[in-house]
Enzyme design. Structure first.
Site, mmCIF file in Angstrom:
data_model
loop_
_atom_site.group_PDB
_atom_site.id
_atom_site.type_symbol
_atom_site.label_atom_id
_atom_site.label_comp_id
_atom_site.label_asym_id
_atom_site.label_seq_id
_atom_site.Cartn_x
_atom_site.Cartn_y
_atom_site.Cartn_z
ATOM 1 C CG HIS A 168 -6.569 0.638 1.375
ATOM 2 N ND1 HIS A 168 -5.638 1.409 0.690
ATOM 3 C CD2 HIS A 168 -5.842 -0.211 2.150
ATOM 4 C CE1 HIS A 168 -4.421 1.036 1.035
ATOM 5 N NE2 HIS A 168 -4.523 0.050 1.917
ATOM 6 C CG HIS A 207 -1.973 4.638 4.990
ATOM 7 N ND1 HIS A 207 -1.904 4.343 3.647
ATOM 8 C CD2 HIS A 207 -2.138 3.452 5.625
ATOM 9 C CE1 HIS A 207 -2.016 3.041 3.467
ATOM 10 N NE2 HIS A 207 -2.165 2.466 4.651
ATOM 11 C CB CYS A 257 -0.962 -0.036 1.171
ATOM 12 S SG CYS A 257 -1.893 -1.579 1.175
#
Lengths: 424, 119
Positions: A348, A311, A173
């Site tokens: 996400h 994040h 990620c």
């Protein structure tokens, strides 16, 4: 010298163009939809950040459909995974946004390409199953290039005839934040004059369900409850697909062609947790160090930041670690810059996440607002020191810190500034 | 019938032009080798890497690389497709001997003829 961001392209759950994504970001409208994978309604994954206007569920490119404005030759489609299709649409859009054409970048040794994706589990699965069905005797010759991590770099470099640099990043990620960081470095080192950064992921059973088996996904069926970073009731992330592309240019290159500067890539930093294969260090020490390094790279102290793009994916442990790191950097100094967690509305996007977040920072700077946290109801324990506005704030950020964290403890932080806020 | 293509997994075929599917179905039902010619020509056109280029008049002597713009990857894709729908294996030596559509048709026909009945 800080590279200029002169164009962005977005294929995202909250819109397939800059304006619609910007509107949805400003108004806190999510792009999450109900999903059912493998025809099994009993699966606990109920919502995801779906990409609209594309049909790419099949491993056969002949079955795919995509918006008319993106023209992709058949010979290119053959080597693509579904997220490669998203990526080309996003890069085409970013080039147009920057006032560039494909011939401008073709065979230009001063243009580089920096890609991030996890590859295509769906395509890999399909091609290997096909190979195994004939006991290994034959397989699709495009199986490798359409499947493995690197599929974006292989295909996009050939399609756009990139001759400066081509590379790919695989840090889960944090991948596309790494891509952006190394693109910035190559521009600052004078190796290139222009860089294309693109992150992309597809959204299907093969890409997402393995995260459910890690117990990392929200089980909520209501999108508003499913993705609510920093909330006391958060229970996991909501997966998303799409692509985000950014065009970066050296100040000289941008100025020479009269390009519009939307924002400035003012600095970046990274640090590792050295802690767990998947979980973040609970006190966020790696992320704290990454943020410190990014700020130092940009020549900015913590007091300089007037927005943080977190994040925060809506997992219990991840958001707590980030809240701890942010509190240490800002709260302990009596600073409270507004923090927004845009994954509440986008979901996400894994490898896509960092580039998408950077692009959304550009949209907020350009649009004159700081995004809110529309799904937040009750701030979770440990997150109390953060300033988490529910609705967008009607003021343009000048200097934004944008975080990304990936498996294995990769922490990458970018500083993105308004054009007038960054000198050099 | 030299082979039993109905047992071959060929989901790719469903996405190809109707005349090609008809020719394949005709071959599958009758084993009529004349259909193979039509399938090979249609496959060659379908797998051209530069599909946007004008299609030259295609005949037995049309060359894959020089006339139709094939490269090595596109040849590999074409061969994989034909192997898959006919359940054949073409060796590298077989492929090296193919320069024209006629060469490819003859190669496929030769391989089909050599297959055990009902295999």
């Amino acid at each position: 010298m800080s590279p200029r961001i002169t164009g962005i392209g977005l294929i995202t759950p909250i819109g397939n163009d800059r304006k619609s994504a910007q509107d949805n970001l400003r108004h806190g409208r999510h792009g999450l939809s109900h999903v059912e994978f493998l025809g099994n309604p009993a699966l606990p994954v109920k919502v995801a950040g779906t990409v609209k206007g594309f049909s790419v569920d099949s491993p056969h490119w002949r079955d795919w459909t995509w918006p008319d404005e993106c023209t992709i030759p058949k010979e290119v489609l053959r080597g693509l995974a579904p997220h490669g299709l998203y990526a080309i649409c996003a890069v085409d859009q970013a080039l147009r946004d920057a006032g560039l054409t494909a011939p401008d970048i073709a065979e230009d040794p001063s243009t580089g390409l920096y890609c991030a994706s996890a590859g295509s589990a769906m395509m890999l699965h399909h091609h290997l199953a096909q190979m195994r069905a004939v006991v290994g005797v034959r397989g699709n010759p495009m199986g490798v290039v359409s499947s493995i991590a690197g599929t974006l770099n292989f295909n996009l470099a050939a399609h756009y005839r990139i001759t400066g640099t081509v590379c790919g990043f695989v840090s889960a990620c944090a991948s596309s934040s790494h891509a952006l960081g190394y693109a910035i470095d190559d521009l600052r080192l004078g190796r290139l004059r222009r860089a294309i950064v693109v992150g992309a992921e597809e959204l299907n059973a093969d890409s997402l369900l393995p995260f459910a088996h890690m117990r990392a996904l929200s089980k909520q069926a209501d999108p508003v409850l499913a993705s609510r970073p920093f909330d006391a009731g958060r229970d996991g992330f909501v997966g998303a697909g799409g692509a985000a592309a950014l065009i970066l240019e050296t100040p000289d290159a941008a100025e020479a062609r009269g390009a519009r500067t939307m924002a400035v890539a003012a600095g970046w930093g990274q640090a590792a947790d050295g802690y767990s294969v998947a979980a973040p260090q609970p006190d966020g020490a790696g992320l704290f160090l990454a943020m410190e390094r990014a700020a130092a790279d940009a020549g900015a102290g913590p007091e300089s930041f007037d927005h943080v793009s977190a994040h925060a994916t809506s997992t219990p442990v991840g958001d707590s670690a980030e809240a701890a790191a942010l509190t240490r950097l800002f709260g302990k100094r009596g600073l409270r810059p507004p923090v927004s967690a845009t994954k509440a509305i986008t979901g996400h996007g894994l490898s896509l996440a960092g580039a998408l977040q950077a692009a959304l920072c550009v949209l907020s700077i350009e649009g004159g607002f700081i995004p809110g946290n529309p799904h937040l109801r009750t701030i979770g324990p440990g997150c109390e020191d953060l300033d988490l506005p529910r609705a967008s704030l009607p003021r343009a950020p000048r200097l934004v810190l944008s975080n990304s964290c990936g498996f294995g403890g990769s922490n990458v932080c970018h500083v993105i500034g308004a054009p007038e806020a960054v000198t050099g | 019938m030299a082979t039993n293509p109905s047992a071959v997994p060929n989901t790719m075929l469903a996405r190809l032009p109707a005349p090609m599917r008809d020719a394949y179905e005709h071959y599958r039902l009758t084993g009529d080798a004349s259909s193979v010619q039509e399938i090979v020509v249609a496959s060659v056109l379908e797998y051209r890497p530069k599909a946007s280029a004008a299609i030259p008049a295609c005949g037995e002597a049309t060359r894959l690389i020089e006339d139709l713009g094939y490269d090595s990857v596109a040849v590999a894709e074409l061969v994989f497709f034909l192997e898959d729908i006919f359940d054949l294996t073409l060796s590298n030596e077989d492929i090296m001997g193919v320069r024209t559509i006629g060469d490819l048709r003859a190669c496929v026909a030769r391989k089909l003829a050599a297959k055990p009945r009902g295999a």
